[in-house]
Design an enzyme around this catalytic site. Structure first.
Site, PDB file in Angstrom:
ATOM      1  N   CYS A   1      52.059  13.366   0.312  1.00 29.96           N
ATOM      2  CA  CYS A   1      52.426  14.101   1.532  1.00 29.96           C
ATOM      3  C   CYS A   1      51.527  15.328   1.755  1.00 29.96           C
ATOM      4  CB  CYS A   1      53.906  14.425   1.541  1.00 29.96           C
ATOM      5  SG  CYS A   1      54.861  12.987   2.011  1.00 29.96           S
TER       6      CYS A   1
ATOM      7  N   GLU B   1      58.481   8.807  -5.134  1.00 22.57           N
ATOM      8  CA  GLU B   1      59.381   9.225  -6.217  1.00 22.57           C
ATOM      9  C   GLU B   1      60.857   9.062  -5.874  1.00 22.57           C
ATOM     10  OE1 GLU B   1      58.474  12.996  -3.815  1.00 22.57           O
ATOM     11  OE2 GLU B   1      57.476  11.142  -4.387  1.00 22.57           O
TER      12      GLU B   1
ATOM     13  N   HIS C   1      56.903   9.403   0.175  1.00 26.42           N
ATOM     14  CA  HIS C   1      57.409   9.848  -1.132  1.00 26.42           C
ATOM     15  C   HIS C   1      57.740   8.647  -2.025  1.00 26.42           C
ATOM     16  CE1 HIS C   1      57.694  14.175  -0.414  1.00 26.42           C
ATOM     17  NE2 HIS C   1      57.928  13.849   0.848  1.00 26.42           N
TER      18      HIS C   1
END
Length: 512
Positions: free
Chosen positions: A79, A172, A170
């Site tokens: 990001c 994660e 993202h």
């Protein structure tokens, strides 16, 4: 030295989650502020640039000299990291007309080792206010989505000595269904990490480091009966044996019968532990004190006084052991300078200076669940490893308003009924943390033919992984009804029970 992935923190709410996902691959990861990049030693196998609440187009955008990182190690920008790399090397980054937030489908444009095992149209999670409109010269597109032109890109072969990968989503978070695969491709394939960081290897390496650091000197440590202090003590015990001295202080703010139960639970573990009854010292000082910060400061001061008094009876102590864990360390380092104090730290400050001792923190780089896994390989009993977190100030911060001995007793009884029933109904191990809170609120009730005007107890129960975020637990209504009835019928002074359904954030787990 242990191989590791370095994570540069630009202030993203997800930075810790990146670290956790890397560690789930059995590779050690470490978070550092973006403006405090250490020397890229041989054991650092790769660098990840995190997201950020900032825009790269802002005048005050957080900046790092990428020339000191790019080309030295494989790099992954996530990001903000991806947007910053694009802008740094001459690409075009613009504010999005609307914030792109939520699920999207990743459309693959080129085969690459980074994308191995990732499906075309794989679900990913967006959360960004900037968009990369053009990638820099010397980079190539890997993937887009229906709404953004650049979802993933990389440096062309030969552009740098080490590859650079960038993604504008993202990986994660669990909403990115194949995010762990992506991170695994970067960490284990591109960075060539061996993935041999395990609880067993941590114990072996930590014990060896403690032996080398402490040698034959003596360590003093305060135990709480909880997971962190117990695991830290056992690591020290493995390293220095009888040179570890432990105190367990009863501050009068423990759960019902906890002092006796904790001392009993340490029997047979080989620890040199002394129980200290200091209830009067704490409760006298806290009488009718209602401000949360004042409570914490009094408890910290009295703890130091009691600890100092007992420590003076021992000769040759050089070190103070503490059960500090990684979230404590991360929260004490602010990306943007000193952060706002939400509440005083639960570890007691001032002890090292007061006692003139060096600090040893065997767990300072572990998350809570990792501490439990380390405890398990050291054969620490499950009833200790499975124990819920309990705040350092104890019931003082679960009694809202002025503290009195009577209120402490009321809360101990209500809390015991709650916790005992969680265990009885096999719910205790299904939740992260639970406890009762005594509110400074009286309400009208009827018991038999009597009108009552008594206090209210709130029940708090949350599910979490490390306490940084938490979701309120969906306990069965029938269970809550049983607990409420038992508390009201058996604890004279409480005539109403409520259940807290707040998440963290925006609420905290504890009420004070």
């Amino acid at each position: 030295m242990t191989e590791k992935i370095l994570i540069l923190d630009f202030g993203s709410q997800y930075t810790q989650l990146i670290a956790r996902r890397v560690r789930e691959l059995n590779v050690y990861s470490e978070i550092v502020p973006y403006n405090k990049v250490p020397a890229l030693t041989d054991n650092i196998k790769g660098v990840i640039l995190s997201g950020s609440p900032f825009s790269v187009t802002d005048e005050q955008a957080l900046q790092v000299n990428l020339d000191e990182i790019i080309g030295k190690k494989p790099v992954l920008g996530i990001c903000y990291g991806a947007q910053y790399i694009a802008q740094y090397y001459g690409g075009c980054v613009m504010r999005s007309t609307k914030r792109e937030y939520g699920k999207a489908a990743l459309r693959l444009k080129k085969q690459d080792v980074f994308l191995n095992g990732v499906s075309d149209n794989s679900q990913i999670w967006m959360s960004h206010g900037d968009s990369i409109k053009e990638i820099p010269e010397g980079f190539e597109l890997l993937a887009d989505t229906e709404s953004i032109d650049v979802a993933a890109y990389k440096s062309e072969e030969g552009k740098f000595e080490q590859p650079v990968y960038c993604i504008q989503f993202h990986p994660e978070v669990t909403h990115s269904l194949e995010g762990k695969q992506l991170l695994g491709n970067f960490v284990t394939t591109i960075c060539a990490c061996k993935g041999n960081w395990t609880p067993e290897s941590f114990v072996e390496a930590t014990v060896a480091e403690l032996k080398a650091e402490i040698k034959d000197e003596k360590v003093l440590m305060g135990l709480s009966g909880g997971v962190d202090s117990t695991v830290a003590a056992m690591l020290l015990h493995k390293a220095i044996g009888e040179n570890l001295f432990c105190f367990f202080i009863d501050n009068g703010l423990l759960r019902k019968n906890e002092y006796e139960e904790v001392l009993a639970s340490y029997q047979g573990m080989g620890l040199n532990i002394k129980g200290i009854d200091a209830q009067s010292e704490f409760l006298d000082e806290l009488n009718e004190v209602s401000d949360p910060e004042t409570k914490r400061k009094i408890i910290g001061r009295v703890f130091i006084e009691v600890f100092d008094k007992e420590a003076s009876k021992l000769d040759g102590i050089k070190w103070l052991g503490q059960g500090t864990i990684y979230p404590d360390v991360i929260e004490s380092i602010s990306v943007h300078g000193p952060s706002v104090t939400i509440k005083s730290h639960h570890n007691v400050g001032g002890l090292p200076e007061k006692l003139n001792l060096k600090i040893v923190e065997p767990l300072r780089m572990l998350f809570k669940d990792e501490v439990r896994r380390v405890g398990k390989v050291m054969d620490i009993p499950q009833h200790i490893l499975g124990r819920h977190p309990f705040p350092g100030p104890g019931l003082a911060i679960r009694i809202l308003g002025g503290i009195t001995r009577e209120k402490v007793s009321l809360l101990q009884e209500a809390d015991a009924i709650y916790i005992d029933n969680l265990k009885k109904y096999n719910l205790y191990d299904e939740v992260w943390q639970a406890g009762a809170i005594l509110l400074p609120v009286q309400s009208v009730g009827v018991m038999g033919d009597e009108r009552t005007y008594e206090l209210t107890a709130a029940l708090r129960c949350v599910n979490s992984t490390d306490g940084m975020t938490a979701e309120w637990s969906r306990l069965p209504h029938e269970f809550l009804a049983v607990v409420s009835s038992e508390i009201i019928n058996n604890v004279k002074g409480i005539n109403r029970v409520v259940y807290d359904i707040s998440t963290k954030p925006p609420s905290t787990i504890e009420w004070e």
